[in-house]
Design an enzyme around this catalytic site. Sequence first.
Site: not given
Ligand code: GUN
Length: 291
Positions: A119, A52, A96
């Site tokens: 998110d 990311k 995350q």
């Molecule tokens: N863990 C798995 N998918 C995601 C996501 O889309 N965002 C976040 N913050 N954690 C994740």
Amino acid sequence: MILLDGKKTSAEIKEEIALQVAELVRKDKKKPHLAAVIVGSDGASLTYVNAKVKACERVGFESTLIRLPKETTEEELLNEIEILNVDNDIDGFIVQLPLPDHIDEQKILMAVDPDKDVDGFHPTNVGKMALNLPTFISATPFGILELLERYKIETSGKDVVVIGRSHIVGAPMSILLSQKRTVGNATVTLTHSRTKNLAEVTKKADIIVAAIGIPEFLKADMVKDDVVVIDVGITRIADSSRKNGFRLVGDVAFNEVSEKASYITPVPGGVGPMTIAMLLKNTLLANSRKE
Ligand code: GUN
């Protein structure tokens, strides 16, 4: 069978975003700034967060990675979130998941300022999404909608079966695809571990979204000819023949299902890269909303 190429599509989206960032720079405007918080050092989570951050750099965003030790307390993490909430330079941030067991995930997600919640996990944003109001749609369902749109796959009036009711993918996906929107208007069935005769249900589906987290769960005898298959699963399976010691496997038995499918996403290179592109899109949106 046509592969739904998430790698190629996400690269196109990132190019479009990079052009918009260049335009912001040309106008002397602030570049979008995404921050990511990760607690602990789980290998897969670190890989995703690093991807990311790297994607931010590629499109010209500012990015900040905050790595906290796995012993971080809930209170310390809440403090960190508050700092990001009030930092005017940060347009959006993510925490995350998963978090260590001693931290209440819901409490953390609710502490994020909904206007910075790129998110789309805050209940305010989930509620807006469910009401089809403008908001941040979480990256995975948003990426699937975008992939279906760019490949011009008709969803209106189609029978869609979603396998898995997670808050991150299955539940929002079922809501979005049933809504009146460009990619939507489908008749959606949300299935899960208590669903009876699942194969009977999936065999009737025009489109299947597999998001159950069980490697190669969806087999060829569970689908009809010409089905469209979206595979959200991504599990690391030990593989000593690989340099990194593992291979990535989706929720779909790709070799056999792809022989019956009209369209199918590969793993890796399908839904995964799309989620990163959509997170960037949400960050750009957060930045433009502030203008
Ligand atoms: N863990 C798995 N998918 C995601 C996501 O889309 N965002 C976040 N913050 N954690 C994740």
